[in-house]
Design an enzyme around this catalytic site. Sequence first.
Site, PDB file in Angstrom:
ATOM      1  N   ASP A 319       0.863  -1.176   0.000  1.00 22.18           N
ATOM      2  CA  ASP A 319       0.000   0.000   0.000  1.00 22.18           C
ATOM      3  C   ASP A 319       0.910   1.239   0.000  1.00 22.18           C
ATOM      4  OD1 ASP A 319      -2.156   1.693   0.073  1.00 22.18           O
ATOM      5  OD2 ASP A 319      -3.172   0.672   1.706  1.00 22.18           O
ATOM      6  N   GLU A 520     -10.260   6.992   4.282  1.00 22.96           N
ATOM      7  CA  GLU A 520      -9.214   6.436   5.150  1.00 22.96           C
ATOM      8  C   GLU A 520      -9.295   7.012   6.571  1.00 22.96           C
ATOM      9  OE1 GLU A 520      -5.472   5.523   3.250  1.00 22.96           O
ATOM     10  OE2 GLU A 520      -6.262   6.094   1.308  1.00 22.96           O
TER      11      GLU A 520
HETATM   12  C1  BGC Z   1      -3.402   9.786  -2.332  1.00 26.91           C
HETATM   13  C2  BGC Z   1      -4.259   8.584  -2.081  1.00 26.91           C
HETATM   14  C3  BGC Z   1      -3.640   7.752  -1.053  1.00 26.91           C
HETATM   15  C4  BGC Z   1      -3.340   8.568   0.184  1.00 26.91           C
HETATM   16  C5  BGC Z   1      -2.738   7.667   1.193  1.00 26.91           C
HETATM   17  C6  BGC Z   1      -3.135  10.528  -1.030  1.00 26.91           C
HETATM   18  O1  BGC Z   1      -2.306  11.603  -1.225  1.00 26.91           O
HETATM   19  O2  BGC Z   1      -3.991  10.610  -3.256  1.00 26.91           O
HETATM   20  O3  BGC Z   1      -4.450   7.805  -3.217  1.00 26.91           O
HETATM   21  O4  BGC Z   1      -4.473   6.690  -0.746  1.00 26.91           O
HETATM   22  O5  BGC Z   1      -2.568   9.691  -0.090  1.00 26.91           O
HETATM   23  O6  BGC Z   1      -1.850   8.083   2.040  1.00 26.91           O
HETATM   24  C1  BGC Z   2      -5.064   3.118   0.324  1.00 26.44           C
HETATM   25  C2  BGC Z   2      -5.330   2.076  -0.716  1.00 26.44           C
HETATM   26  C3  BGC Z   2      -5.189   2.641  -2.094  1.00 26.44           C
HETATM   27  C4  BGC Z   2      -3.844   3.304  -2.252  1.00 26.44           C
HETATM   28  C5  BGC Z   2      -3.639   3.948  -3.582  1.00 26.44           C
HETATM   29  C6  BGC Z   2      -3.797   3.863   0.059  1.00 26.44           C
HETATM   30  O1  BGC Z   2      -3.625   4.892   0.980  1.00 26.44           O
HETATM   31  O2  BGC Z   2      -4.999   2.514   1.596  1.00 26.44           O
HETATM   32  O3  BGC Z   2      -6.591   1.510  -0.532  1.00 26.44           O
HETATM   33  O4  BGC Z   2      -5.351   1.628  -3.034  1.00 26.44           O
HETATM   34  O5  BGC Z   2      -3.694   4.293  -1.250  1.00 26.44           O
HETATM   35  O6  BGC Z   2      -4.396   5.071  -3.737  1.00 26.44           O
END
Ligand code: BGC
Ligand code: BGC
Length: 842
Positions: A319, A520
Amino acid sequence: MKTTLKLGSLGCLLLALAACRSDQPAPAEQVAWAPVNSPIRADAKTEARITELLGQMSVEQKVGQLVQVEIRYITPAQVKQYHIGSILNGGGTFPNNDKYASETDWVNVAEAFYQASMDTSDGDLAIPVIWGTDAVHGHNNVIRATLFPHNIGLGATRNPELIRAIGSATAREVSATGVQWTFAPTVATPRDDRWGRTYEGYSEDPEIVRQFAAEMVKGIQGEAGTSELFSPSKMVATVKHFVGDGGTYMGRDRGDTKISELELRDIHAQGYFSGLSAGAQTVMASFNSWNGERLHGSFHMLTEVLKNQMGFDGFVVGDWNGHGFVPGCDFTSCPQAINAGLDMFMAIQEWHDLLENTIRQAKSGEIPMARLDDAVRRILRVKMRAGLFDGVSPKQRAVLNGVGDVLGNPEHRALARQAVRESLVLLKNQDQILPLNPKQHILMAGDGADNIGKQSGGWTLSWQGTGNTNADFPGATSIYAGVKAVVDAAGGKVTLSEEGKFDDKPDVAIVVFGENPYAEWQGDINSLEYQPATRKDLQLLASLRAQGIPVVSVFLSGRPLWVNAELNQSNAFVAAFLPGSEGQGVADVIMAKADGSINVDFKGKLTFSWPKDLSQVMLNKGDKNYQPLFPYGFGLSYSDKDTLPSNLPEDRNLAAPGQGPVPLGIFESRVLDPWQIYLVDSEGKKPVTTNTAESSAVSLTGHDYLLQDDARRLIFSGTEPASVVIASDISVDFSGFLASKSSLILDLRVNAAPEGAAAIRLDCGDACSGAVDMTTLLKQGELNQWRKVSVDLQCFVNAGLKIDAITAPFAIDAASKVDISLANVQLLPMSAGDANISCQPQ
Ligand code: BGC
Ligand code: BGC
């Protein structure tokens, strides 16, 4: 469900578990993870082709395959130069940084990356790069895409065939943009609904997760054993996040799941058994820990369980910088993760250092060559199975899928609308007020009535789903627009007013309200109480009812919330979850036909238990003493008689057992509803809309404390008086917090010795405030060390604050140079005298 095997020495022989040696006592609990028997089997021809390629690859070329990079940080030329195996676009990242990028723009960028990876002009090997995206409720990063209900709503449909069709439509929309891989489905089993990702789960019940995961995978990839599998309109699926993400302590995202291996398997892993049995080719490792060990570094879970016992032969992707949280690792180096069984890093800014370090570690043997070869083999295997080596470029695939025509096409929108209809759960229907006769005068109120962004939730054109207006959703329909179409056709009348204003008294009001979008950990909450600070929507419902207008509530949310008071003020109450772009699906069900007869009946059934009081944060089907307000499986239809009392208890003071009083969040990674951050100095009052902002005498920047971007650094330059203020345009009554002896509490880090005074202030209107000097507090404690500080609310009252009319629950003032960082600003009931600064009532 599997059963536990208590293994004797025979079991050890049969399963050949490394941990099981006859000279050692068997561990207390041996849990067997059954093989998934993927229908997509390794074949000798593909394996021979991989062996041949591996033989031609340098260590640099091999390691390149293990690195996936976010498209903001890499160019096609670098993909070629460093032999990068994969790219992704994160939530809210678009080709050319353009939110309004067309399908053709997406395709062109995909084509450029692909052609770079296939360029053999300098004798390089051609290994196609694979692009992954979070198409988690439709192709949600792309303008005009069909947005399906989030998984919590899909769960309520209880319709596995529909889930498969949605997977299929999503794959086609993604394919039309040249992308070949989705980080979906999420197969979490959320157990504590305070988790910010609850809505990404189908159900608290592993059985539903198990059933739906398989259907979604078949829809996305195509059914194994048929010609549909990985045909040009299909893509690679990911089951995520392995494993236990839905079981973290207190529902904290990226937290620790403290349960036995048996529970991990039977509650949290059911979607992996079924998703992999349906052929899913990738698994995303989870941020969370299991009993203290980060999954990205867990040899037991990634290698022994997933690969050896379950027999998964695709690859494990990390991830978002998730490897960096493994002890001993950072974002630039983590051989531990690869050695534990991770096959591909998800890398962001730091990808180049990560690549170089990994090459070095492979050359020194710190990462054994056999492990490196195995990871590369898995990645190439998936690319070959998915047809990436077949010479059809992203552009050619996109053309086959009708680029320019497919995104948001009528067929997909109709499917999404059906999903909305089937996902609605009717919780209350007093005197069978629903369905509504469309010939009436209907008032539509609430800030969700005409708000496509709000009805779509997180992961919608931006990571958090925030910052969108209806104009960002061409072709989509708000809930209001859906109702209006029906009423107009029947000759009735609709009045739209967010605040519930009208000229002629309406016959009935539909109030659409609920949670604002989040994703998240930014969506983690401490309490399941809806709108604890303002109760704004409750006031709206109550005021309509006081005027004799019956109220139909349509509640938008990513989880069940405690809404007893709102239920009491509603004649009917519909849990609509996060329906997505096709708001007409709501009208299809709640509006009657012109002759008053039922148009479409309610079908949705809860796949999450609904709490009856605030202690029920972890409420799940099958609990001992299960006493929800609405049980798992609940959902009225029009023929059911509703017996819900209209005086449900509204006692707010019930905290979750063992967790002490519930704080009121003001800033937790993001500023919480209804607040907004402002910088104030001689330039005026500037709203802060992202995590960086600057004015003449003060600046704000986001940084990491316990979580990514959960803190804000404030630098006051000292050139003139300045403030950072968290405020709202409505006023809120904090008397209850004063009565419970609450303090303002925050995490504080002083970054440089302050050159003068600073104060904490709360406001109660324009010329009304109470400020407390915090200079001593700043001078205490060590520089650059985080600590918790607290100030008794009573002190602000003593300084002139009117507690029942708070407009700003937190502000910092400084006129000289002050450099501090803050996180987690809350109001929390505390014992008298426990705060750093406490005061006696005067
Ligand atoms: C991204 C997301 C990602 C998240 C996680 C964001 O800046 O756009 O896709 O899941 O950071 O830390
Ligand atoms: C998220 C994932 C996601 C990834 C890419 C992460 O922060 O936990 O679910 O697929 O970002 O955006």
